[in-house]
Design a protein around this motif. Structure first.
Motif, PDB file in Angstrom:
ATOM      1  N   LEU A 197       0.832  -1.192   0.000  1.00 56.66           N
ATOM      2  CA  LEU A 197       0.000   0.000   0.000  1.00 56.66           C
ATOM      3  C   LEU A 197       0.872   1.248   0.000  1.00 56.66           C
ATOM      4  N   GLU A 198       2.161   1.049   0.269  1.00 58.73           N
ATOM      5  CA  GLU A 198       3.112   2.164   0.282  1.00 58.73           C
ATOM      6  C   GLU A 198       4.489   1.667  -0.125  1.00 58.73           C
ATOM      7  N   ILE A 199       5.116   2.380  -1.043  1.00 58.15           N
ATOM      8  CA  ILE A 199       6.490   2.105  -1.460  1.00 58.15           C
ATOM      9  C   ILE A 199       7.232   3.431  -1.483  1.00 58.15           C
ATOM     10  N   GLU A 200       8.355   3.490  -0.802  1.00 64.75           N
ATOM     11  CA  GLU A 200       9.164   4.706  -0.815  1.00 64.75           C
ATOM     12  C   GLU A 200      10.536   4.415  -1.430  1.00 64.75           C
ATOM     13  N   PHE A 201      10.917   5.260  -2.365  1.00 59.94           N
ATOM     14  CA  PHE A 201      12.237   5.185  -2.985  1.00 59.94           C
ATOM     15  C   PHE A 201      13.077   6.341  -2.447  1.00 59.94           C
ATOM     16  N   TRP A 202      14.248   6.002  -1.934  1.00 56.86           N
ATOM     17  CA  TRP A 202      15.139   6.965  -1.272  1.00 56.86           C
ATOM     18  C   TRP A 202      16.521   6.879  -1.890  1.00 56.86           C
ATOM     19  N   ALA A 203      17.113   8.033  -2.175  1.00 51.78           N
ATOM     20  CA  ALA A 203      18.490   8.085  -2.674  1.00 51.78           C
ATOM     21  C   ALA A 203      19.257   9.155  -1.911  1.00 51.78           C
ATOM     22  N   ASP A 204      20.479   8.837  -1.553  1.00 53.20           N
ATOM     23  CA  ASP A 204      21.320   9.732  -0.775  1.00 53.20           C
ATOM     24  C   ASP A 204      21.578  11.035  -1.522  1.00 53.20           C
ATOM     25  N   GLY A 205      21.531  12.135  -0.789  1.00 47.73           N
ATOM     26  CA  GLY A 205      21.836  13.438  -1.359  1.00 47.73           C
ATOM     27  C   GLY A 205      22.916  14.143  -0.564  1.00 47.73           C
ATOM     28  N   ALA A 206      23.589  15.066  -1.201  1.00 47.45           N
ATOM     29  CA  ALA A 206      24.650  15.815  -0.526  1.00 47.45           C
ATOM     30  C   ALA A 206      24.084  16.588   0.658  1.00 47.45           C
ATOM     31  N   PHE A 207      24.881  16.659   1.728  1.00 47.57           N
ATOM     32  CA  PHE A 207      24.523  17.398   2.942  1.00 47.57           C
ATOM     33  C   PHE A 207      23.200  16.895   3.544  1.00 47.57           C
ATOM     34  N   ARG A 249       1.682   5.905  -2.703  1.00 44.48           N
ATOM     35  CA  ARG A 249       0.694   5.453  -1.732  1.00 44.48           C
ATOM     36  C   ARG A 249      -0.633   5.167  -2.430  1.00 44.48           C
ATOM     37  N   ARG A 250      -1.404   4.245  -1.830  1.00 43.47           N
ATOM     38  CA  ARG A 250      -2.754   3.960  -2.307  1.00 43.47           C
ATOM     39  C   ARG A 250      -3.578   3.436  -1.138  1.00 43.47           C
ATOM     40  N   LEU A 251      -4.910   3.580  -1.255  1.00 45.01           N
ATOM     41  CA  LEU A 251      -5.791   3.192  -0.154  1.00 45.01           C
ATOM     42  C   LEU A 251      -6.032   1.695  -0.102  1.00 45.01           C
ATOM     43  N   SER A 252      -5.968   1.023  -1.256  1.00 44.95           N
ATOM     44  CA  SER A 252      -6.188  -0.418  -1.323  1.00 44.95           C
ATOM     45  C   SER A 252      -5.352  -0.984  -2.459  1.00 44.95           C
ATOM     46  N   ALA A 253      -5.280  -2.302  -2.521  1.00 46.79           N
ATOM     47  CA  ALA A 253      -4.496  -2.960  -3.567  1.00 46.79           C
ATOM     48  C   ALA A 253      -5.088  -2.730  -4.951  1.00 46.79           C
ATOM     49  N   GLN A 254      -6.339  -2.293  -5.018  1.00 51.29           N
ATOM     50  CA  GLN A 254      -6.990  -2.041  -6.303  1.00 51.29           C
ATOM     51  C   GLN A 254      -6.957  -0.560  -6.694  1.00 51.29           C
ATOM     52  N   SER A 255      -6.481   0.299  -5.799  1.00 48.63           N
ATOM     53  CA  SER A 255      -6.483   1.742  -6.049  1.00 48.63           C
ATOM     54  C   SER A 255      -5.306   2.166  -6.911  1.00 48.63           C
ATOM     55  N   ASP A 256      -5.444   3.332  -7.524  1.00 46.77           N
ATOM     56  CA  ASP A 256      -4.338   3.917  -8.272  1.00 46.77           C
ATOM     57  C   ASP A 256      -3.316   4.502  -7.298  1.00 46.77           C
ATOM     58  N   TRP A 257      -2.086   4.569  -7.755  1.00 45.73           N
ATOM     59  CA  TRP A 257      -1.014   5.125  -6.935  1.00 45.73           C
ATOM     60  C   TRP A 257      -1.065   6.649  -6.936  1.00 45.73           C
ATOM     61  N   GLN A 258      -0.768   7.222  -5.785  1.00 45.81           N
ATOM     62  CA  GLN A 258      -0.542   8.656  -5.649  1.00 45.81           C
ATOM     63  C   GLN A 258       0.920   8.838  -5.270  1.00 45.81           C
ATOM     64  N   ILE A 259       1.610   9.748  -5.946  1.00 49.75           N
ATOM     65  CA  ILE A 259       3.061   9.906  -5.760  1.00 49.75           C
ATOM     66  C   ILE A 259       3.368  11.281  -5.196  1.00 49.75           C
ATOM     67  N   GLN A 260       4.218  11.338  -4.192  1.00 55.52           N
ATOM     68  CA  GLN A 260       4.627  12.590  -3.570  1.00 55.52           C
ATOM     69  C   GLN A 260       6.118  12.616  -3.330  1.00 55.52           C
ATOM     70  N   ARG A 261       6.707  13.783  -3.484  1.00 48.90           N
ATOM     71  CA  ARG A 261       8.082  13.978  -3.015  1.00 48.90           C
ATOM     72  C   ARG A 261       8.012  14.330  -1.534  1.00 48.90           C
ATOM     73  N   LEU A 262       8.933  13.746  -0.749  1.00 47.51           N
ATOM     74  CA  LEU A 262       8.988  13.996   0.680  1.00 47.51           C
ATOM     75  C   LEU A 262      10.228  14.802   1.059  1.00 47.51           C
ATOM     76  N   ASN A 263      10.113  15.546   2.139  1.00 48.17           N
ATOM     77  CA  ASN A 263      11.295  16.194   2.696  1.00 48.17           C
ATOM     78  C   ASN A 263      12.291  15.128   3.143  1.00 48.17           C
ATOM     79  N   PRO A 264      13.589  15.426   3.063  1.00 50.02           N
ATOM     80  CA  PRO A 264      14.590  14.443   3.510  1.00 50.02           C
ATOM     81  C   PRO A 264      14.576  14.296   5.030  1.00 50.02           C
TER      82      PRO A 264
END
Length: 207
Positions: free
Chosen positions: A173-183, A192-207
């Motif tokens: 229901l949630e997959i996060e991809f993280w890559a190291d950044g300088a500093f 993210r999605r509400l159920s296994a049948q839902s469409d994905w919603q994608i957001q950038r997160l603060n580090p």
């Protein structure tokens, strides 16, 4: 999302995860498919251990897919996952400075799929699966080896998959991809999605 390019680009998170795992296979010294798997007991107390991810399933659409590992269903993790029906894991690759975090719903993988994977394992590993009462107290190493000898005599050179051993499929229901950044200004994108049948919603997160 125009901001999502390079190693984060794509409209299928399972394809991205597989690409990252393939990259890690070229750079990690040992077990690039190792995941830290988290479950909780009946009191909500977390448990974490390392296991090996054996398959990233991909379906016809970006909504279809899952992550599969194998275990003894009677083990602590097997029982906890059966009780909660949920689990989480993280894959972290020091050589790539990347990680993938997953949270989702669990179901067993049995039948031909589990049989085929079990048959692909070495003979000693298959016999070990029969011999080990995983997570239960063990009096000595000698007692374990005696059990291995016993099941070897019982099951011979081609043991079938034990009924208490098989796969667990985590449908995220949630997959996060993280890559190291300088500093420590890392790049993070969460699907993210509400159920296994839902469409994905994608957001950038603060580090």
């Amino acid at each position: 999302m125009s901001d999502r390019s390079g190693i984060f680009a794509g409209d299928n998170p399972f394809v991205i995860a597989q690409t990252w795992l393939d990259d890690a296979t070229e750079t990690e010294i040992n077990d690039p498919n190792a995941i830290a798997l988290a479950s909780v007991d009946a009191d909500g107390l977390p448990n974490v251990r390392m296991v090996l991810l054996k398959e990233i399933e991909q379906g016809a659409t970006p909504a279809d897919g899952a992550f599969v590992f194998y275990t003894n269903y009677g083990s602590t993790k097997g029982q906890e996952i059966a009780l909660a029906g949920k689990a989480a894991f993280v894959m972290h690759w020091k050589s790539l400075r990347r990680q993938v975090r997953v949270r989702g719903l669990c179901e067993r993988v049995e039948g031909p799929q589990a049989d085929a994977y079990f048959a692909s394992r070495s003979l000693k590993s298959r016999l070990g699966a029969w011999a080990s009462h995983q997570s239960q107290p063990l009096s000595s190493r000698g007692a374990l080896m005696a059990e291995v000898a016993k099941v070897t005599a019982q099951h011979g050179p081609s043991p079938k998959r034990p009924p208490f051993w098989g796969g667990i499929r985590i449908t995220p229901l949630e997959i996060e991809f993280w890559a190291d950044g300088a500093f420590r200004l890392h790049d993070r994108f969460v699907w993210r999605r509400l159920s296994a049948q839902s469409d994905w919603q994608i957001q950038r997160l603060n580090p």
